[in-house]
Design an enzyme around this catalytic site. Structure first.
Site, PDB file in Angstrom:
ATOM      1  N   GLU A  69      -9.478  -3.804   4.307  1.00  0.00           N
ATOM      2  CA  GLU A  69     -10.779  -3.196   4.593  1.00  0.00           C
ATOM      3  C   GLU A  69     -11.670  -3.363   3.372  1.00  0.00           C
ATOM      4  OE1 GLU A  69     -10.451   1.058   5.420  1.00  0.00           O
ATOM      5  OE2 GLU A  69     -12.582   1.304   5.030  1.00  0.00           O
ATOM      6  N   TYR A 103     -17.152  16.135  -4.115  1.00  0.00           N
ATOM      7  CA  TYR A 103     -18.460  16.050  -3.436  1.00  0.00           C
ATOM      8  C   TYR A 103     -18.948  14.612  -3.345  1.00  0.00           C
ATOM      9  CZ  TYR A 103     -19.036  21.122  -3.888  1.00  0.00           C
ATOM     10  OH  TYR A 103     -18.879  22.474  -3.798  1.00  0.00           O
ATOM     11  N   GLU A 140      -6.098  27.529 -17.383  1.00  0.00           N
ATOM     12  CA  GLU A 140      -7.204  26.704 -16.890  1.00  0.00           C
ATOM     13  C   GLU A 140      -8.491  27.547 -16.827  1.00  0.00           C
ATOM     14  OE1 GLU A 140      -6.515  24.914 -13.023  1.00  0.00           O
ATOM     15  OE2 GLU A 140      -8.207  23.547 -13.248  1.00  0.00           O
ATOM     16  N   MET A 188      -1.181  28.007  -4.741  1.00  0.00           N
ATOM     17  CA  MET A 188       0.063  28.638  -5.180  1.00  0.00           C
ATOM     18  C   MET A 188      -0.149  29.329  -6.523  1.00  0.00           C
ATOM     19  SD  MET A 188       3.316  26.947  -6.937  1.00  0.00           S
ATOM     20  CE  MET A 188       3.674  27.771  -8.427  1.00  0.00           C
ATOM     21  N   GLU A 227       0.295  18.308   2.487  1.00  0.00           N
ATOM     22  CA  GLU A 227      -0.656  17.678   3.417  1.00  0.00           C
ATOM     23  C   GLU A 227      -0.692  16.162   3.274  1.00  0.00           C
ATOM     24  OE1 GLU A 227      -1.422  19.302   0.687  1.00  0.00           O
ATOM     25  OE2 GLU A 227      -3.301  18.636  -0.240  1.00  0.00           O
ATOM     26  N   ASP A 278     -24.620  -5.472   0.330  1.00  0.00           N
ATOM     27  CA  ASP A 278     -24.686  -4.695  -0.910  1.00  0.00           C
ATOM     28  C   ASP A 278     -24.376  -5.627  -2.079  1.00  0.00           C
ATOM     29  OD1 ASP A 278     -24.916  -2.499   0.690  1.00  0.00           O
ATOM     30  OD2 ASP A 278     -22.914  -1.678   0.276  1.00  0.00           O
ATOM     31  N   ILE A 279     -25.121  -5.455  -3.168  1.00  0.00           N
ATOM     32  CA  ILE A 279     -24.876  -6.303  -4.337  1.00  0.00           C
ATOM     33  C   ILE A 279     -23.416  -6.173  -4.769  1.00  0.00           C
ATOM     34  CG2 ILE A 279     -25.365  -6.548  -6.817  1.00  0.00           C
ATOM     35  CD1 ILE A 279     -28.257  -5.795  -6.195  1.00  0.00           C
ATOM     36  N   CYS A 310      -0.983  24.027  -4.262  1.00  0.00           N
ATOM     37  CA  CYS A 310      -1.312  23.672  -5.649  1.00  0.00           C
ATOM     38  C   CYS A 310      -2.071  24.817  -6.314  1.00  0.00           C
ATOM     39  CB  CYS A 310      -2.048  22.337  -5.704  1.00  0.00           C
ATOM     40  SG  CYS A 310      -1.746  21.504  -7.277  1.00  0.00           S
ATOM     41  N   LYS A 315     -14.727   2.338   9.227  1.00  0.00           N
ATOM     42  CA  LYS A 315     -13.879   1.139   9.062  1.00  0.00           C
ATOM     43  C   LYS A 315     -12.424   1.537   8.887  1.00  0.00           C
ATOM     44  CE  LYS A 315     -15.961  -0.863   5.576  1.00  0.00           C
ATOM     45  NZ  LYS A 315     -17.299  -0.351   5.353  1.00  0.00           N
ATOM     46  N   GLY A 316     -12.209   2.665   8.194  1.00  0.00           N
ATOM     47  CA  GLY A 316     -10.842   3.121   7.950  1.00  0.00           C
ATOM     48  C   GLY A 316     -10.131   3.459   9.253  1.00  0.00           C
ATOM     49  N   HIS A 376       1.592  18.864  -2.827  1.00  0.00           N
ATOM     50  CA  HIS A 376       0.633  18.757  -1.719  1.00  0.00           C
ATOM     51  C   HIS A 376       1.337  18.273  -0.445  1.00  0.00           C
ATOM     52  CE1 HIS A 376      -3.186  19.122  -4.055  1.00  0.00           C
ATOM     53  NE2 HIS A 376      -2.356  18.809  -5.044  1.00  0.00           N
TER      54      HIS A 376
END
Ligand code: GLN
Length: 537
Positions: free
Chosen positions: A143, A56, A408, A387, A512, A150-151, A384, A19-20, A510
């Site tokens: 969209e 995911y 992190e 780097m 991209e 679907d409910i 990100c 649809k996109g 980013h």
């Protein structure tokens, strides 16, 4: 045009029909006729936004200039139409309920019982009209995520039914995207699933105006007629959407099938003029006739689901076409580098991109990949986390800070060359709290990036919590890794570059997220150019 027209795109039979892409293609075709267009997506899940979703689950999280974390379809809208979108372009069930409940707590419903109809549907409609009311667009394409029936899609479908009445006749069109499966054993295309999904729409009070039919086989006339008859649409409003070699073919397919003419006619708008698709056709021509090809490794940890890196893949398609060169992406799992070796897995590739990401898993593999490309002078582009890995690798192997890391990965590292941003330290909530959206960046005169961008001041989009630790900046500069892009307000390092290398650039932002067909991103274009040069020796 006097007022905005609304196009609703629903889906039936299965999800993942595109649809996109259909919405973006129609948007492109309307734009090519001189109209202004924007596209929004409603997602029927309860998360306030996809920012907290694992890649995911739902693929890449696309970030807009205003810092909204959105569905990856917004990336398609921006790339096809060369427009910018915002939070208003992506609304989830969660956000709708959140807004209604917030109002309820403030007492704004004046003692009324708050219900799905009218309160939730009113809030959905407010979001539909929000974009049109800006007065900037001839068309708003909405969209509706998920499948009819679907409910969780029900309130959105009901809101579309109501909105059509509010807008009045000839001001809206409903396009239903559906699947016509081919049964090999029977050697037949089957229309029944579409009949059923249109029936479900009709039960909800919506007669679709146009059917766009995904199919692996051409739709014969009798199938078109059958669909028209059973689904109550005109023969010429059954549009064939054959599987395409590339998503960028779809606008041309839809043009051939006269989708825009059908839309314009339904809206009582002139449909005779031809769209200007020259630029698009040129792009396709270059995309399909490359004179060379390169192999670029994409090192990431979500490589099983390539949608997690959607915008990076598309940016390479734009940059490849710009360079007359096909980019073959070789997907490398960063964890495999840890168990095997960078040398073995990256052997023979012409360039390496180390991808964004979160958390500890696969991080050491990414750092290994950087070491290999830095030492072997293979073109490198880090985005990100990519780097940040380049910074850690340089600290460990050039500055000899063997235990350097990001907090992190290791909160107790003696050399936190990448550390949590100051303002992040007190944040507890996970949703919408990263450094998000567009920020200014000033480029150092004479740096490779300033030559690539041809300007000193840029804006790029961000999504991260950690940053380069400026305490180490002098040591890096002295050893040959330079901070060549700095945020003028906060002094945060946005770009690191090694000069004595064919191409070694890491960006905290980013890039991209800003590459489009009309404007391929300069960093991707020059990276592919460097990779090609490296390959040609
Ligand atoms: N995990 C890193 C951070 O939060 C990098 C994020 C990213 O790659 N988008 O800073």
């Amino acid at each position: 045009m006097a007022s905005t027209k609304y196009i609703f795109v629903t889906g039936g039979v299965t999800s993942s029909l595109g649809k996109g892409i259909i919405s973006a293609s129609l948007g492109k075709l309307l734009q090519a006729r001189g109209y202004t267009v924007t596209i929004q997506k409603f997602d029927p899940y309860i998360n306030i936004d996809p920012g907290t979703l694992n890649p995911y689950e739902h693929g890449e999280c696309y970030v807009t200039d205003d810092g909204a974390e959105t569905d990856l379809d917004l990336g398609h809208y921006e790339r096809f139409l060369n427009i910018t979108t915002s939070q208003d372009n992506n609304v989830t069930t969660g956000r709708i309920y959140f807004n209604v409940i917030t109002k309820e707590r403030k007492g704004e419903y004046l003692g009324k019982t708050v219900q799905v109809i009218p309160h939730i549907t009113d809030e959905i409609k407010r979001n539909i009209f929000l974009l049109g009311d800006k007065g900037e667009y001839d068309f708003v394409i909405t969209e509706i995520g998920g499948c009819v029936g679907d409910i969780e899609s029900l309130p959105f479908i009901e809101a579309v039914r109501q909105a059509k009445w509010d807008i009045g006749p000839h001001n809206s069109v409903v396009i239903h995207l559906t699947l016509i499966p081919y049964l090999k054993a029977a050697k037949e295309l089957k229309t029944k699933p579409t009949q059923h999904s249109v029936k479900q729409l009709l039960e909800a009070g919506i007669q679709p105006d146009i059917l766009v039919c995904r199919t692996e086989q051409k739709l014969p006339d009798e199938i078109r007629k059958k669909l028209a008859l059973f689904c109550n649409v005109a023969n010429n409003s059954v549009i064939e959407a054959l599987d395409a070699e590339t998503i960028y073919d779809v606008p041309m397919f839809m043009h051939k099938e006269k989708l825009t003419e059908r839309v314009l006619t339904k809206l009582k708008l002139p449909s005779k003029t031809q769209p200007d698709l020259e630029q698009w056709k040129n792009f396709l021509l270059k995309l399909k006739n490359p004179s060379d090809e390169v192999n670029i490794a994409l090192v990431g940890k979500y490589v099983e689901l390539q949608d997690a890196y959607k915008s990076i893949m598309e940016s390479f398609i734009h940059a490849g076409a710009e360079n007359d060169c096909k980019v073959n992406l070789k997907w490398i799992h960063s964890e495999d580098i840890e168990t095997q070796s960078a040398e073995k897995l990256l052997e023979g590739v012409d360039g390496v991109l180390v991808a964004p990401g979160f958390g500890e898993r696969g991080l050491e593999g990414k750092i290994e990949a950087v070491k290999y490309v830095r030492e072997n002078k293979i073109p490198f582009f880090g985005i990100c986390l990519g780097m940040q890995c380049a910074v850690i690798e340089f600290a460990r192997n050039v500055l000899k800070l063997k235990k350097a890391s990001t907090t992190e990965l290791n909160e107790k590292t003696p050399h936190p060359v990448i550390d949590l941003m100051e303002e992040q330290k007190t944040i507890i909530n996970k949703g919408g709290t990263m450094r998000l959206g567009s920020y200014d960046c000033h480029l150092t005169r004479g740096s490779k990036v300033s030559q690539i961008y041809h300007t000193a001041n840029i804006q790029e989009r961000h999504r991260h919590r950690f940053e380069f630790n400026n305490k180490y900046l002098d040591d890096f500069e002295k050893a040959g890794m330079h901070a060549v892009g700095i945020n003028p307000d906060s002094n945060l390092v946005e770009i690191m570059e090694i000069k004595d290398h064919p191409f070694f650039i890491g960006t905290q932002f980013h890039p991209e997220l800003k590459s489009t067909v009309a404007n391929p991103h300069p960093l991707f274009v020059s990276f592919v150019k460097a990779v090609l040069k490296h390959k040609q020796g």
